[in-house]
Design an enzyme around this catalytic site. Structure first.
Site, PDB file in Angstrom:
ATOM      1  CG  ASP A 291     -19.321  -7.125 -33.003  1.00 47.82           C
ATOM      2  OD1 ASP A 291     -19.115  -7.076 -31.772  1.00 47.82           O
ATOM      3  OD2 ASP A 291     -19.055  -6.177 -33.759  1.00 47.82           O
TER       4      ASP A 291
HETATM    5  C1  BGC Z   1     -17.837  -3.965 -31.511  1.00 49.65           C
HETATM    6  C2  BGC Z   1     -16.549  -4.734 -31.685  1.00 49.65           C
HETATM    7  C3  BGC Z   1     -15.945  -5.054 -30.342  1.00 49.65           C
HETATM    8  C4  BGC Z   1     -16.979  -5.800 -29.499  1.00 49.65           C
HETATM    9  C5  BGC Z   1     -16.456  -6.205 -28.133  1.00 49.65           C
HETATM   10  C6  BGC Z   1     -18.769  -4.621 -30.506  1.00 49.65           C
HETATM   11  O1  BGC Z   1     -19.853  -3.825 -30.210  1.00 49.65           O
HETATM   12  O2  BGC Z   1     -18.483  -3.867 -32.755  1.00 49.65           O
HETATM   13  O3  BGC Z   1     -15.648  -3.983 -32.478  1.00 49.65           O
HETATM   14  O4  BGC Z   1     -14.776  -5.811 -30.486  1.00 49.65           O
HETATM   15  O5  BGC Z   1     -18.094  -4.961 -29.323  1.00 49.65           O
HETATM   16  O6  BGC Z   1     -16.340  -5.138 -27.281  1.00 49.65           O
END
Ligand code: BGC
Length: 729
Positions: A291
Site C-alpha cells: 500500500d
Molecule cells: C489506500 C488504498 C489505495 C491506495 C492507492 C492507499 O492509501 O489505502 O486502498 O488503493 O492508497 O490509491
C-alpha cells in the site's frame, strides 16, 4: 480460464524467456510503482497533456518502472475526461514500447464504486450499500460495468475490491467493506470479481481486480485508520482470512497489503501472512503490491527497520512483489544495492518479477486489444438504470410508525439538515477526487435528495439549511415554519471522507445536528429521519422519537432519486442492514456474538440488528425443514423454508439462514449467516426456498488452528423458526 492469451503454459514459457533477457535494473524496475505526479508536471495541472516528457523518460526508460497509479495530480487527484485518460495512457504505453524489451506498464486506479477518476462514470452505491442489497447479481453487474468503464478509459487494473470485514464501526473505511458478516462479504465480493474479470480478464471490457487490504486492516482496536489490530490467529482465520481465500479462488490475480499492523507485526513485514499463509497455504499465484508508501513506513513510522534500505529488505523478503513507493525511485535504488550485496537473493527478485509479468500477460497487455468505443460502453442508459436499482435496493427502511411512509405526492414537506442537498454526502470517498468532497466537480444533472423530492412532489417543498455542511442551520426558522407542513424530512449524517482523514473520537453525531433534530421533533410534526454517511453514527434518541427512519449510508450517484422513490412509494424498500447499528457509542457487539456477550448483564442490544430492514408489505416465513435429522461427517444437508407475502404490495424479501453449532471445543457464535436468497413476491404469493449447507458451512477453526467440523447437534434458524440436525462421526 480459457483463450489463447491466458493459456497458462504458454504464458509461463513467455515469462521465463523474457526474464532470462532482463538485467537486474529492468527486473527491479518491474517491481517499482510510482504515482502519476512522478511523470506529471504540477504546473500543467489544467493542461490537456499533463505528462512531462523528461520525467516520463526518467521513470520508464531510466528506472524501468513497471507500474503507475493514480489520477493527475497529487495531492488533488481529480477525475479526467475519457479522452484525457486515453491520451495519457497512449503516451505512457508509447514510452514503454521504446524500452529495450518493450514490457508494457500496468496502470492501476482506485475504481472503488465505479470508475472514480473518469468524469461522468457510473458511480454505484459504496460497498456497505451493495451489501445491504443482499443481491449478488447487482454486485456482479457493478463489477461488469466498472471494468468496462475503466477499460474504456484506457486504464488496466482496479484496486478493488475491499475484502476486509467491517466489524469496527468507528473505522473510517467501514463503508468500503461489505459489512460485518463473513458469508455476506464473501458472496458480494466474489460476485463483483467475477463480473469485473469474466473468464478472461484480457478481454477488451474486463480488467484484473485487487484484493485488499491483506489482512486484518479493518479491525483497529481504537477505531482509527492505520492503527494496530490485535487479532489472534484463530480469529484471523475465522473472520478475516476467508474473504481473501474466496477472492483468490474467484481468480483475483493481485493482493494489496494491510497498511497497519496485526499483533505487533506491520502488514508489510509479515512473512507468516504474506508467504506462509498466502502462498503456501492459500496457493495465491498472482503478485502482491504494497500500500501507499508502506515499505518506507517500516522505517519512518514503525521503527522496525533501522534504515530505509533495511525496510526494503524486510518487505521484499516478507513477500511484497511490487512497491507503491510512490513518489521517488528510492525503492529501485535500494533494492538494486541489496541484490548486489547479496542481502536479497536474485531468486526472490525473479520470483516477484515472474508473478508481475504473468499478470501482465494474463491481462493481455503485451498484445493490447483496441480500446472499446466510448459510445455504448460508457455511462450507458442501461448502466445508469442498474445503478439506480442498486441504490434502491441498498436503502434501509428501519422504522415506519403508523405507516408514515410512503408519503403522498401532494404532502407538504419541510426538508432540513446538512445532507439533504449535496451529492457528495451520498457518494463518500473515492468519488471524482480521493476525499470525494469536491461538490463543485459533481455532475450537475444528478439529483440530491431535495431535488429528487422536488421533482416528484405536487405539494409544497421547502428547504431550510445551508448548502454547505458547515453552514449553521436556522433552527428557529424550522420551528416557526413547521406548522405549515405535513411532515419534516430531517436529513442528517456525515461529510465525505476517506482513510485517516475520516478518523473520529466518537460515533456521536455533532451537537449542531442533535440540536436541529431536537427542535424538529419538538415542533410536534411527524419527523422522518434520513441518515447518509459511511458509518452508523448514534441516532438513538432521535430515531426513538421520529415516526420514520431511513438509513441511506452511501447510495451513490443515483441515491437522491432512489431515496425519493422510496419516500413516495414508487419503490418498495428491501435493503437490510449489513452491520449491527449501535444503540450507544460503545455498543459495538456484532450480531454473531459469543454466548458470554449475551449472558447475565451482557446483552446484544443494537438500535437495529444486522439483517434489519422493513418493507411496505409484510412477509412471513414458515415450514422450516431440514431434509434429514442426521447426516454423516462430510455430507451436505438440504434445508427448505416457505416465505409468503402477507401484505398488499409486491415486494422483495431476503431470506436469511443462520446456523448454530450447539456445543464445540472452541466457543461458537450464537448464530452465523450461512446462506441467503432474495425473492420477489406478489401479495399472497408463497415461495419455497431451499438451501444446501456444506461441511464448510458447519466448520470452524479448531484448537489447533485447523478448520474442522465436530460431530454433534446443529441448529438452523430462519425468521422465528428453528430446526435441528445432528452430524455423526
Ligand atoms: C489506500 C488504498 C489505495 C491506495 C492507492 C492507499 O492509501 O489505502 O486502498 O488503493 O492508497 O490509491
Amino acid at each position: 480460464m480459457s483463450g489463447r492469451s491466458v493459456n497458462a503454459q504458454e504464458i509461463e514459457n513467455k515469462v521465463k524467456n523474457l526474464l532470462s533477457q532482463m538485467t537486474l535494473e529492468e527486473k527491479v524496475g518491474q517491481m517499482t510503482q510510482v504515482d502519476f505526479s512522478v511523470i506529471g508536471d504540477p504546473k500543467e495541472q489544467n493542461a490537456e497533456d499533463q505528462i512531462n516528457p523528461a520525467k516520463l523518460e526518467d521513470a520508464v526508460l531510466k528506472h524501468h518502472v513497471g507500474s503507475i497509479l493514480n489520477a493527475p495530480l497529487a495531492p488533488d487527484n481529480k477525475a479526467q475526461s475519457v479522452e484525457t485518460w486515453r491520451k495519457i495512457m497512449r503516451t505512457v504505453q508509447d514510452a514503454a514500447a521504446t524500452t529495450r524489451l518493450k514490457i508494457p506498464l500496468i496502470y492501476g486506479i482506485d475504481a472503488i464504486h465505479g470508475a472514480t477518476y473518469t468524469q461522468n462514470s457510473v458511480l454505484f452505491p459504496q460497498a456497505i450499500n451493495m451489501a445491504a442489497t443482499f443481491n449478488s447479481e447487482l454486485a456482479f453487474k457493478e463489477g461488469e460495468i466498472t471494468a468496462r468503464e475503466v477499460r474504456a478509459s484506457g486504464l488496466q487494473w482496479n484496486f478493488s475490491t475491499v475484502m476486509d470485514i467491517g466489524r469496527q464501526p468507528l473505522w473510517p473505511r467501514l463503508w468500503e467493506t461489505f459489512g460485518e458478516d463473513v458469508h455476506l462479504a464473501t458472496v458480494m465480493g466474489t460476485s463483483y470479481i467475477k463480473g469485473h474479470q469474466g473468464d478472461d480478464f484480457s478481454a477488451a471490457d474486463k480488467a484484473p481486480t485487487c484484493l485488499k487490504h491483506y489482512v486484518g486492516y479493518s479491525y483497529p482496536l481504537n477505531g482509527k485508520d492505520r492503527t494496530p489490530a490485535w487479532i489472534g490467529e484463530r480469529m484471523l482465520r475465522e473472520y478475516f482470512l476467508p474473504t481473501f481465500e474466496a477472492g483468490i479462488k474467484a481468480g483475483s490475480p493481485t493482493v494489496m497489503v494491510n497498511s497497519a499492523e496485526v499483533d505487533g507485526i506491520p502488514g508489510h513485514a509479515n512473512h507468516h501472512y504474506l508467504t506462509t499463509i498466502l502462498r503456501d497455504e492459500l496457493g495465491f499465484k498472482g503478485f502482491t503490491v504494497s500500500d501507499w508508501e508502506d515499505i518506507k513506513r517500516l522505517y519512518t513510522r514503525d521503527k522496525m527497520a533501522a534504515s530505509e534500505k533495511e525496510a526494503v529488505k524486510i518487505a521484499v523478503m516478507a513477500g511484497i512483489d511490487m512497491s507503491m513507493v510512490p513518489f521517488d525511485f528510492s525503492f529501485y535504488d535500494l533494492l538494486i544495492d541489496l541484490v548486489k550485496s547479496g542481502e536479497v537473493p536474485m531468486s526472490r527478485i525473479d520470483e516477484a518479477v515472474s508473478r508481475i509479468l504473468t499478470v501482465k500477460y494474463q491481462a493481455g497487455l503485451f498484445e493490447p486489444k483496441p480500446l472499446l468505443p466510448v459510445e455504448g460502453n460508457f455511462a450507458t442508459a442501461e448502466a445508469i438504470e442498474t445503478n439506480r436499482q442498486a441504490a434502491r435496493e441498498s436503502i434501509i427502511l428501519a422504522k415506519n410508525d403508523h405507516n408514515i411512509l410512503p408519503l403522498k405526492k401532494d404532502a407538504d414537506i419541510l426538508v432540513t439538515g446538512p445532507t439533504a442537498n449535496l451529492l457528495s454526502v451520498m457518494n463518500g470517498g473515492w468519488t471524482i477526487t480521493w476525499q470525494g468532497d469536491a461538490e463543485d466537480l459533481y455532475p450537475q444533472e444528478k439529483l440530491t435528495v431535495l431535488e429528487a423530492i422536488q421533482k416528484k412532489s405536487t405539494g409544497k417543498v421547502t428547504y431550510i439549511g445551508g448548502d454547505a455542511f458547515d453552514a449553521p442551520i436556522d433552527v428557529q426558522k424550522v420551528i416557526e415554519e413547521a406548522k405549515n407542513y405535513d411532515v419534516i424530512l430531517l436529513s442528517l449524517g456525515e461529510k465525505p471522507y476517506t482513510e485517516t482523514v475520516g478518523n473520529i473520537e466518537s460515533l456521536n453525531l455533532d451537537q449542531a445536528q442533535i440540536e436541529l433534530a431536537n427542535a424538529a421533533i419538538a415542533t410536534g410534526k411527524p419527523v422522518v429521519l434520513l441518515t447518509l454517511g459511511g458509518r452508523p453514527r448514534i441516532i438513538t434518541s432521535i430515531a426513538e422519537r421520529a415516526s420514520g427512519v431511513i438509513l441511506g449510508f452511501l447510495p451513490g450517484m443515483e441515491g437522491g432519486e432512489a431515496i425519493a422513490d422510496i419516500l413516495y412509494g414508487d419503490y418498495n424498500p428491501n435493503g437490510k442492514l449489513p452491520v449491527s447499528y449501535p444503540r450507544n457509542t460503545n455498543g459495538i457487539t456484532p450480531y454473531d456474538y459469543k454466548p458470554m456477550e449475551s449472558f447475565e448483564q451482557n446483552t446484544y442490544n443494537p438500535l437495529y440488528p444486522f439483517g434489519h430492514g422493513l418493507s411496505y408489505t409484510t412477509f412471513e416465513t414458515s415450514d422450516l425443514k431440514a431434509e434429514k435429522e442426521k447426516i454423516n461427517m462430510g455430507e451436505n444437508i438440504n434445508v427448505s423454508v416457505k416465505v409468503k407475502n402477507t401484505g398488499a404490495l409486491t415486494g422483495k424479501e431476503t431470506v436469511l439462514l443462520y446456523i448454530n453449532d450447539v456445543a464445540a471445543s472452541v466457543t461458537r457464535p450464537n448464530k452465523q449467516l450461512k446462506a441467503f436468497k432474495k425473492v420477489e413476491l406478489n401479495p399472497g404469493q408463497t415461495e419455497s426456498v431451499s438451501f444446501t449447507l456444506t461441511p464448510h458451512d458447519l466448520s470452524f477453526i479448531g484448537v489447533d488452528l485447523k478448520r474442522i467440523v465436530e460431530p454433534g447437534d446443529f441448529k438452523v434458524m430462519v425468521g422465528n423458526e428453528i430446526v435441528g440436525f445432528t452430524v455423526t462421526k
